[in-house]
Design a protein around this motif. Structure first.
Motif, PDB file in Angstrom:
ATOM      1  N   THR A   2      73.904  17.133  56.331  1.00 30.40           N
ATOM      2  CA  THR A   2      73.912  18.095  55.230  1.00 30.40           C
ATOM      3  C   THR A   2      73.906  17.390  53.886  1.00 30.40           C
ATOM      4  O   THR A   2      73.189  17.797  52.950  1.00 30.40           O
ATOM      5  CB  THR A   2      75.145  19.011  55.346  1.00 30.40           C
ATOM      6  OG1 THR A   2      75.081  19.724  56.583  1.00 30.40           O
ATOM      7  CG2 THR A   2      75.194  20.003  54.194  1.00 30.40           C
ATOM      8  N   ALA A   3      74.669  16.318  53.770  1.00 31.20           N
ATOM      9  CA  ALA A   3      74.724  15.565  52.511  1.00 31.20           C
ATOM     10  C   ALA A   3      73.372  14.967  52.161  1.00 31.20           C
ATOM     11  O   ALA A   3      73.042  14.792  50.980  1.00 31.20           O
ATOM     12  CB  ALA A   3      75.782  14.464  52.616  1.00 31.20           C
ATOM     13  N   LEU A   4      72.571  14.651  53.189  1.00 32.91           N
ATOM     14  CA  LEU A   4      71.256  14.044  52.961  1.00 32.91           C
ATOM     15  C   LEU A   4      70.131  15.072  52.918  1.00 32.91           C
ATOM     16  O   LEU A   4      68.987  14.724  52.610  1.00 32.91           O
ATOM     17  CB  LEU A   4      70.956  13.027  54.069  1.00 32.91           C
ATOM     18  CG  LEU A   4      71.836  11.782  54.122  1.00 32.91           C
ATOM     19  CD1 LEU A   4      71.563  10.997  55.398  1.00 32.91           C
ATOM     20  CD2 LEU A   4      71.595  10.902  52.905  1.00 32.91           C
ATOM     21  N   GLY A   5      70.440  16.307  53.268  1.00 28.90           N
ATOM     22  CA  GLY A   5      69.397  17.317  53.349  1.00 28.90           C
ATOM     23  C   GLY A   5      68.554  17.207  54.605  1.00 28.90           C
ATOM     24  O   GLY A   5      67.414  17.687  54.652  1.00 28.90           O
ATOM     25  N   PHE A   6      69.110  16.590  55.647  1.00 27.31           N
ATOM     26  CA  PHE A   6      68.380  16.445  56.909  1.00 27.31           C
ATOM     27  C   PHE A   6      68.627  17.683  57.762  1.00 27.31           C
ATOM     28  O   PHE A   6      69.771  18.115  57.921  1.00 27.31           O
ATOM     29  CB  PHE A   6      68.848  15.195  57.657  1.00 27.31           C
ATOM     30  CG  PHE A   6      68.040  14.885  58.889  1.00 27.31           C
ATOM     31  CD1 PHE A   6      66.856  14.173  58.788  1.00 27.31           C
ATOM     32  CD2 PHE A   6      68.455  15.316  60.142  1.00 27.31           C
ATOM     33  CE1 PHE A   6      66.104  13.892  59.919  1.00 27.31           C
ATOM     34  CE2 PHE A   6      67.713  15.052  61.277  1.00 27.31           C
ATOM     35  CZ  PHE A   6      66.524  14.324  61.166  1.00 27.31           C
ATOM     36  N   PRO A   7      67.573  18.269  58.337  1.00 23.61           N
ATOM     37  CA  PRO A   7      67.747  19.527  59.101  1.00 23.61           C
ATOM     38  C   PRO A   7      68.636  19.320  60.330  1.00 23.61           C
ATOM     39  O   PRO A   7      68.386  18.441  61.149  1.00 23.61           O
ATOM     40  CB  PRO A   7      66.315  19.884  59.519  1.00 23.61           C
ATOM     41  CG  PRO A   7      65.430  19.131  58.575  1.00 23.61           C
ATOM     42  CD  PRO A   7      66.154  17.858  58.257  1.00 23.61           C
ATOM     43  N   ILE A   8      69.632  20.175  60.462  1.00 22.58           N
ATOM     44  CA  ILE A   8      70.554  20.082  61.591  1.00 22.58           C
ATOM     45  C   ILE A   8      69.823  20.283  62.911  1.00 22.58           C
ATOM     46  O   ILE A   8      70.157  19.665  63.930  1.00 22.58           O
ATOM     47  CB  ILE A   8      71.684  21.132  61.463  1.00 22.58           C
ATOM     48  CG1 ILE A   8      72.484  20.906  60.164  1.00 22.58           C
ATOM     49  CG2 ILE A   8      72.607  21.093  62.672  1.00 22.58           C
ATOM     50  CD1 ILE A   8      73.193  19.584  60.099  1.00 22.58           C
ATOM     51  N   ASP A   9      68.784  21.142  62.901  1.00 22.06           N
ATOM     52  CA  ASP A   9      68.096  21.432  64.159  1.00 22.06           C
ATOM     53  C   ASP A   9      67.205  20.285  64.620  1.00 22.06           C
ATOM     54  O   ASP A   9      66.592  20.365  65.687  1.00 22.06           O
ATOM     55  CB  ASP A   9      67.282  22.723  64.051  1.00 22.06           C
ATOM     56  CG  ASP A   9      66.212  22.689  62.960  1.00 22.06           C
ATOM     57  OD1 ASP A   9      66.036  21.632  62.315  1.00 22.06           O
ATOM     58  OD2 ASP A   9      65.544  23.720  62.762  1.00 22.06           O
ATOM     59  N   ARG A  10      67.123  19.216  63.828  1.00 26.72           N
ATOM     60  CA  ARG A  10      66.380  18.034  64.267  1.00 26.72           C
ATOM     61  C   ARG A  10      67.322  16.915  64.711  1.00 26.72           C
ATOM     62  O   ARG A  10      66.923  15.766  64.839  1.00 26.72           O
ATOM     63  CB  ARG A  10      65.455  17.536  63.157  1.00 26.72           C
ATOM     64  CG  ARG A  10      64.111  18.281  63.181  1.00 26.72           C
ATOM     65  CD  ARG A  10      63.196  17.961  62.042  1.00 26.72           C
ATOM     66  NE  ARG A  10      63.136  16.565  61.673  1.00 26.72           N
ATOM     67  CZ  ARG A  10      62.734  16.135  60.479  1.00 26.72           C
ATOM     68  NH1 ARG A  10      62.383  17.014  59.552  1.00 26.72           N
ATOM     69  NH2 ARG A  10      62.683  14.847  60.211  1.00 26.72           N
ATOM     70  N   ILE A  11      68.575  17.270  64.960  1.00 25.31           N
ATOM     71  CA  ILE A  11      69.540  16.316  65.513  1.00 25.31           C
ATOM     72  C   ILE A  11      69.772  16.645  66.986  1.00 25.31           C
ATOM     73  O   ILE A  11      69.997  17.796  67.342  1.00 25.31           O
ATOM     74  CB  ILE A  11      70.885  16.381  64.764  1.00 25.31           C
ATOM     75  CG1 ILE A  11      70.699  15.980  63.301  1.00 25.31           C
ATOM     76  CG2 ILE A  11      71.920  15.473  65.431  1.00 25.31           C
ATOM     77  CD1 ILE A  11      71.940  16.192  62.454  1.00 25.31           C
ATOM     78  N   VAL A  12      69.684  15.639  67.825  1.00 25.61           N
ATOM     79  CA  VAL A  12      70.057  15.759  69.232  1.00 25.61           C
ATOM     80  C   VAL A  12      71.267  14.864  69.448  1.00 25.61           C
ATOM     81  O   VAL A  12      71.241  13.666  69.163  1.00 25.61           O
ATOM     82  CB  VAL A  12      68.916  15.326  70.170  1.00 25.61           C
ATOM     83  CG1 VAL A  12      69.366  15.408  71.633  1.00 25.61           C
ATOM     84  CG2 VAL A  12      67.674  16.170  69.951  1.00 25.61           C
ATOM     85  N   LEU A  13      72.343  15.457  69.950  1.00 28.13           N
ATOM     86  CA  LEU A  13      73.549  14.692  70.238  1.00 28.13           C
ATOM     87  C   LEU A  13      73.631  14.382  71.726  1.00 28.13           C
ATOM     88  O   LEU A  13      73.352  15.245  72.561  1.00 28.13           O
ATOM     89  CB  LEU A  13      74.792  15.477  69.817  1.00 28.13           C
ATOM     90  CG  LEU A  13      74.974  15.709  68.315  1.00 28.13           C
ATOM     91  CD1 LEU A  13      76.230  16.526  68.054  1.00 28.13           C
ATOM     92  CD2 LEU A  13      75.038  14.387  67.551  1.00 28.13           C
ATOM     93  N   GLY A  14      73.993  13.137  72.022  1.00 29.06           N
ATOM     94  CA  GLY A  14      74.115  12.720  73.408  1.00 29.06           C
ATOM     95  C   GLY A  14      75.466  12.098  73.687  1.00 29.06           C
ATOM     96  O   GLY A  14      76.126  11.577  72.783  1.00 29.06           O
ATOM     97  N   GLY A  15      75.876  12.155  74.943  1.00 23.41           N
ATOM     98  CA  GLY A  15      77.089  11.502  75.392  1.00 23.41           C
ATOM     99  C   GLY A  15      76.726  10.379  76.349  1.00 23.41           C
ATOM    100  O   GLY A  15      76.029  10.599  77.347  1.00 23.41           O
ATOM    101  N   ASP A  16      77.172   9.175  76.063  1.00 20.03           N
ATOM    102  CA  ASP A  16      76.765   7.991  76.810  1.00 20.03           C
ATOM    103  C   ASP A  16      77.903   7.481  77.690  1.00 20.03           C
ATOM    104  O   ASP A  16      79.062   7.453  77.269  1.00 20.03           O
ATOM    105  CB  ASP A  16      76.351   6.902  75.813  1.00 20.03           C
ATOM    106  CG  ASP A  16      75.558   5.792  76.450  1.00 20.03           C
ATOM    107  OD1 ASP A  16      74.933   6.035  77.490  1.00 20.03           O
ATOM    108  OD2 ASP A  16      75.549   4.673  75.897  1.00 20.03           O
ATOM    109  N   HIS A  17      77.556   7.075  78.914  1.00 24.67           N
ATOM    110  CA  HIS A  17      78.536   6.535  79.865  1.00 24.67           C
ATOM    111  C   HIS A  17      79.676   7.528  80.120  1.00 24.67           C
ATOM    112  O   HIS A  17      80.849   7.131  80.206  1.00 24.67           O
ATOM    113  CB  HIS A  17      79.111   5.205  79.364  1.00 24.67           C
ATOM    114  CG  HIS A  17      78.121   4.089  79.305  1.00 24.67           C
ATOM    115  ND1 HIS A  17      77.635   3.463  80.427  1.00 24.67           N
ATOM    116  CD2 HIS A  17      77.504   3.494  78.245  1.00 24.67           C
ATOM    117  CE1 HIS A  17      76.773   2.522  80.064  1.00 24.67           C
ATOM    118  NE2 HIS A  17      76.662   2.529  78.759  1.00 24.67           N
TER     119      HIS A  17
END
Length: 432
Positions: free
Chosen positions: A85-100
């Motif tokens: 949000t601070a950078l103006g990057f669209p939230i819907d273009r973020i994919v969150l992953g959980g590793d190991h």
């Protein structure tokens, strides 16, 4: 006509990315870090290249107990989205992953207790909106061998997948995609000198898939198996404390050929940190479409911070007692838990490893209050432009970009540029 590798890549990435990008990439870079400057840099790079940002947290960074970052999965999501949000990057273009994700943080507990904790962690990740889940149940718990049989590993992975499916249904989220695999490089890199690594055998990969199919069916989560998009294998890529095993495509040919018999699947490459650009491109060419990087990015940041520390002393015209190096040495010696089982040898060698190892165990200490305060004090020492000649002397990784006027000679900009220099080859290798 698409080759099987290209077809598999497209199918799997479509399951992961959906319609978030205009053009489906060749692969995707997975940034595994919880450092604010690394997250910011990853978002900036994704914005520049008009692609998604895949950001992953490991079980040792983020879990329901907070782990060493102090963040739960929900906290981590807010942390990343606030940065976007601070950078103006669209939230819907973020994919969150959980590793190991598995019992690794609690492997000193009996298996039943460790798996109960792992189930709670999986549920927390899915409920927080993490869409990519790496099921890693390959390590033994108390009273078990260090490495488990494939069948037991798959059984426990299916147990966690069932929990993930139930959690998604309970909170009304789309169920995640999954990564499976038993031949997982150690999180954060090897602890020994590397010579030549054994590449995963094709028959081992096929067995991994077969036992997971059977286990998922037995657990009643066949639909989850349809969302398995990748298998973690060892392509001959790794880093230790002092050296890096570089990718050799000629040694991975048989393994790559196995993808032809696994429709819709690709490989996920762990520990690709420090690989040259040509190796990263070759990995993606061979079907290793998910490139994971983490310690290599905080290593670049540490280089930049230590370089700035030296520049600050030069500009002051005298040796300083309050150096960042001195602070980090104190912090790590007072709390050795994150490095003492990884760094071996005489005291002097351990001292060098604490600060300069490729494994970059120092990354665990940046959240420490004293470390964070010293970094802020260091960055505040630079009120204006830093002389190019000193950047050349101490920050060689970013000097060409500064001279070309692509990067401002300011302390924070130089840190971000150093991280980006390490990150850019990954995006270049994966974007179409």
């Amino acid at each position: 006509m698409n080759t099987p590798v290209e077809h598999n890549r497209g199918v799997a990435l479509k399951k992961l990315l959906g319609d978030r990008v205009k053009v489906l990439p060749r692969g995707i870079t997975s940034v595994c870090s919880a450092h604010p400057l690394v997250i910011e840099t990853a978002l900036r790079r994704a914005a520049s290249d008009e692609t998604v940002a895949l950001i992953e947290a490991t079980c040792n960074q983020v879990n329901q107990d907070g782990s060493y970052t102090g963040m739960t999965p929900a906290d981590f999501r807010r942390f990343v989205e606030d940065a976007a949000t601070a950078l103006g990057f669209p939230i819907d273009r973020i994919v969150l992953g959980g590793d190991h994700l598995g019992p690794n943080p609690w492997r000193k507990l009996p298996p039943e207790e460790a798996m109960a904790k792992a189930e709670a962690m999986i549920a927390a990740y899915v409920e927080a909106g993490f869409e990519k889940i790496h099921l890693d149940t390959s390590m033994g718990c108390a009273g078990e061998p260090a490495a488990l049989a494939d069948e037991l590993t798959a059984e426990r992975a299916a147990q966690l997948a069932r929990m993930a499916e139930e959690a998604a249904l309970r909170v009304g989220r789309r169920p995640p995609v999954y990564i499976i695999g038993t031949e997982v490089p150690p999180p954060g890199g090897a602890t020994h000198a590397l010579d030549e690594l054994d590449v995963t055998r094709p028959e081992a990969t096929k067995k991994t898939l077969a036992v997971h199919r059977a286990a998922f069916a037995k657990a009643g989560v066949e639909s989850a198996l349809g969302r398995v998009i990748a298998i973690v294998v060892q392509p001959g890529v790794e880093f230790g404390n002092a050296n890096v095993a570089l990718y050799r495509p000629d040694r991975a040919g048989a393994l790559i050929g196995a993808l032809d018999e696994m429709p819709g699947l690709l490989f996920e490459a762990h520990s690709t940190d420090y690989q040259p650009a040509t190796a990263l491109s070759a990995l993606v060419d061979g079907g290793f479409a998910i490139l994971k990087v983490g310690p290599g990015l905080t290593f670049a940041l540490r280089e930049a911070l230590y370089g700035l520390d030296c520049i600050a002393s030069v500009l002051a015209g005298e040796a300083r007692a309050d150096t960042l190096y001195a602070t980090m040495e104190t912090v790590m010696l007072e709390n050795p838990g994150h490095w003492n089982s990884h760094y071996r040898g005489p005291p002097e060698e351990q001292r060098l490893q604490r600060h300069f190892s490729y494994s970059d165990r120092i990354r665990y200490y940046w959240p420490d209050e004293r470390a964070a305060a010293t970094v802020e004090t260091l960055l505040a020492r630079f009120e204006g432009d830093i002389p190019e000649t000193l950047i050349s002397q101490y920050l060689g990784r970013v000097y060409p970009a500064v001279v070309a006027k692509k990067v401002l000679p300011r302390a924070r900009d130089l840190c971000i540029a150093a991280i980006d220099a390490a990150l850019e080859p990954y995006f270049a290798a994966t974007i179409a």
